[in-house]
Write a protein that holds these residues in place. Structure first.
Motif, PDB file in Angstrom:
ATOM      1  N   UNK A  60       9.549  -0.101   1.904  1.00  0.00           N
ATOM      2  CA  UNK A  60       8.444  -0.047   2.492  1.00  0.00           C
ATOM      3  C   UNK A  60       8.420  -0.884   3.876  1.00  0.00           C
ATOM      4  N   UNK A  61       8.689  -2.395   3.341  1.00  0.00           N
ATOM      5  CA  UNK A  61       8.857  -3.338   4.005  1.00  0.00           C
ATOM      6  C   UNK A  61       9.653  -2.726   5.830  1.00  0.00           C
ATOM      7  N   UNK A  62      10.870  -2.130   5.772  1.00  0.00           N
ATOM      8  CA  UNK A  62      10.942  -1.757   6.980  1.00  0.00           C
ATOM      9  C   UNK A  62      10.595  -0.117   7.443  1.00  0.00           C
ATOM     10  N   UNK A  63       9.758   0.929   7.015  1.00  0.00           N
ATOM     11  CA  UNK A  63       9.045   1.477   7.277  1.00  0.00           C
ATOM     12  C   UNK A  63       7.297   0.614   8.132  1.00  0.00           C
ATOM     13  N   UNK A  64       7.146   0.085   8.106  1.00  0.00           N
ATOM     14  CA  UNK A  64       6.391  -0.543   8.108  1.00  0.00           C
ATOM     15  C   UNK A  64       6.880  -1.693   9.210  1.00  0.00           C
ATOM     16  N   UNK A  95      12.463  -0.979  17.816  1.00  0.00           N
ATOM     17  CA  UNK A  95      13.571  -2.183  17.673  1.00  0.00           C
ATOM     18  C   UNK A  95      13.577  -1.321  16.410  1.00  0.00           C
ATOM     19  N   UNK A  96      13.527   0.196  16.092  1.00  0.00           N
ATOM     20  CA  UNK A  96      14.130   0.475  14.862  1.00  0.00           C
ATOM     21  C   UNK A  96      14.958   0.190  14.162  1.00  0.00           C
ATOM     22  N   UNK A  97      16.232   0.783  15.139  1.00  0.00           N
ATOM     23  CA  UNK A  97      17.623   0.816  14.867  1.00  0.00           C
ATOM     24  C   UNK A  97      17.843  -1.148  14.581  1.00  0.00           C
ATOM     25  N   UNK A  98      17.480  -2.163  14.983  1.00  0.00           N
ATOM     26  CA  UNK A  98      18.039  -3.211  15.344  1.00  0.00           C
ATOM     27  C   UNK A  98      17.501  -3.755  14.063  1.00  0.00           C
ATOM     28  N   UNK A 158       2.932   5.786   8.632  1.00  0.00           N
ATOM     29  CA  UNK A 158       4.106   5.738   8.487  1.00  0.00           C
ATOM     30  C   UNK A 158       4.256   5.326   7.291  1.00  0.00           C
ATOM     31  N   UNK A 159       3.127   5.784   6.696  1.00  0.00           N
ATOM     32  CA  UNK A 159       3.695   5.896   4.508  1.00  0.00           C
ATOM     33  C   UNK A 159       4.455   7.615   4.439  1.00  0.00           C
ATOM     34  N   UNK A 160       4.110   8.447   5.297  1.00  0.00           N
ATOM     35  CA  UNK A 160       4.780   9.579   5.355  1.00  0.00           C
ATOM     36  C   UNK A 160       6.414   9.563   5.639  1.00  0.00           C
ATOM     37  N   UNK A 161       6.784   8.836   6.288  1.00  0.00           N
ATOM     38  CA  UNK A 161       8.280   8.378   6.391  1.00  0.00           C
ATOM     39  C   UNK A 161       8.235   7.926   6.018  1.00  0.00           C
ATOM     40  N   UNK A 162       7.800   6.590   5.108  1.00  0.00           N
ATOM     41  CA  UNK A 162       8.433   5.814   3.969  1.00  0.00           C
ATOM     42  C   UNK A 162       8.375   6.498   3.197  1.00  0.00           C
ATOM     43  N   UNK A 163       7.590   7.427   2.831  1.00  0.00           N
ATOM     44  CA  UNK A 163       8.015   8.657   1.001  1.00  0.00           C
ATOM     45  C   UNK A 163       8.592   9.810   1.420  1.00  0.00           C
ATOM     46  N   UNK A 222       0.543  -1.573   0.196  1.00  0.00           N
ATOM     47  CA  UNK A 222       0.567   0.532  -0.210  1.00  0.00           C
ATOM     48  C   UNK A 222       0.956   1.183  -0.131  1.00  0.00           C
ATOM     49  N   UNK A 223       1.904   1.010   1.318  1.00  0.00           N
ATOM     50  CA  UNK A 223       3.445   2.246   0.802  1.00  0.00           C
ATOM     51  C   UNK A 223       3.171   2.663  -1.058  1.00  0.00           C
ATOM     52  N   UNK A 224       3.921   1.632  -1.405  1.00  0.00           N
ATOM     53  CA  UNK A 224       4.234   1.673  -2.748  1.00  0.00           C
ATOM     54  C   UNK A 224       3.658   2.341  -3.538  1.00  0.00           C
ATOM     55  N   UNK A 225       2.546   1.737  -3.843  1.00  0.00           N
ATOM     56  CA  UNK A 225       1.297   2.011  -4.768  1.00  0.00           C
ATOM     57  C   UNK A 225       0.745   3.920  -4.474  1.00  0.00           C
TER      58      UNK A 225
END
Length: 273
Positions: A202-206, A214-217, A96-101, A38-41
């Motif tokens: 995209x997976x990483x931002x989800x 665990x953002x940096x793990x 989440x989408x905003x961070x991804x984009x 959904x993020x990519x689309x």
């Protein structure tokens, strides 16, 4: 023009109130795949603008990109986001989408496109192959009726998009006169880009949105991502994927048949880490 009237299907045809939530709610791997898709689309407007600029002067292709392809792709994003929000309402999709984009959108530039228009169309065939295979796999994975309907719609759209890009690729191949080797190189470059960028980012931002502590793990992220990739690998339509990937190479029938089976055995490696 009312673009909604020209869409093969509409968002209104999906009744999210009929989702059998218990069939999908506990499947974290499916959630990660749907949400990252959904993020990519949902960023398709930027992809479209880059392609429209790239094909300046080709009014027929520009019109199709801006008046049909973009609207269908954005509808995919809205439909997938709506499904995710209905099943997993606690997930902050917009954040989440905003961070991804913020990360991925900055990478989507005209410089990433092939300098040859024809080779860029070959590369677009790769992207459409990947998305058609993804949604076919998701359709096979789920038995939830609304998601089954949604993934069928999107898969059908992506196959049709592939055919449209392929038709224009053939026209440009005649104009530009490139051979199979250049096409193969363009296909390989785009496959590697897909593996390295789109899905992984995209997976990483989800993951970051779900597990901020665990953002940096990277080990924790890889563990979750591998489970999602494994689910896809078990369901990837290998034969369909290989046939679509090979189409722009226009191989002689005997050679095509000879390479399809060996390549089908490793098809999941083309789009999954």
């Amino acid at each position: 023009m009312n673009y909604a009237t020209s869409l093969p299907w509409t968002l209104e045809s999906l009744d999210f109130s009929r989702i059998d939530i218990q069939r999908v709610r506990q499947n974290e791997e499916l959630f990660f795949l749907l949400c990252s898709a959904s993020f990519v689309e949902s960023g398709s407007d930027l992809y479209t603008h880059n392609l429209v600029d790239h094909f300046a002067g080709d009014q027929e292709l520009q019109t199709w990109l801006s008046q049909h392809w973009e609207h269908e792709e954005l509808q995919h994003g809205r439909a997938l986001a709506g499904y995710v929000k209905a099943v997993w309402p606690e997930f902050d999709w917009e954040r989440g989408f905003q961070a991804f984009w913020d990360e991925y959108g900055a990478m989507c530039t005209n410089e990433q496109l092939e300098t040859s228009r024809g080779l860029e169309l070959a590369a677009r065939c790769v992207v459409e192959t990947g998305t058609a295979s993804l949604y076919r796999a998701l359709n096979d994975i789920t038995d939830e009726p609304v998601l089954k309907q949604l993934t069928h719609h999107i898969k059908s759209d992506e196959v049709r998009h592939f055919k449209h890009f392929y038709q224009h690729f053939r026209l440009y191949r005649e104009r530009e006169g490139f051979g199979r080797y250049k096409v193969f190189r363009a296909i390989l470059r785009r496959v590697n880009e897909i593996k390295a960028e789109d899905g992984d980012i995209a997976l990483r931002h989800v993951f970051n949105q779900c597990y901020p502590d665990q953002k940096d793990d990277d080990t924790a992220f890889r563990r979750v991502a591998e489970r999602a990739h494994a689910l896809l690998r078990r369901n990837i339509p290998a034969e369909m994927t290989v046939k679509m990937l090979l189409r722009p190479l226009d191989l002689p029938p005997r050679l095509q048949k000879a390479v399809e089976k060996p390549l089908a055995k490793i098809a999941e490696k083309l789009f999954l880490n």
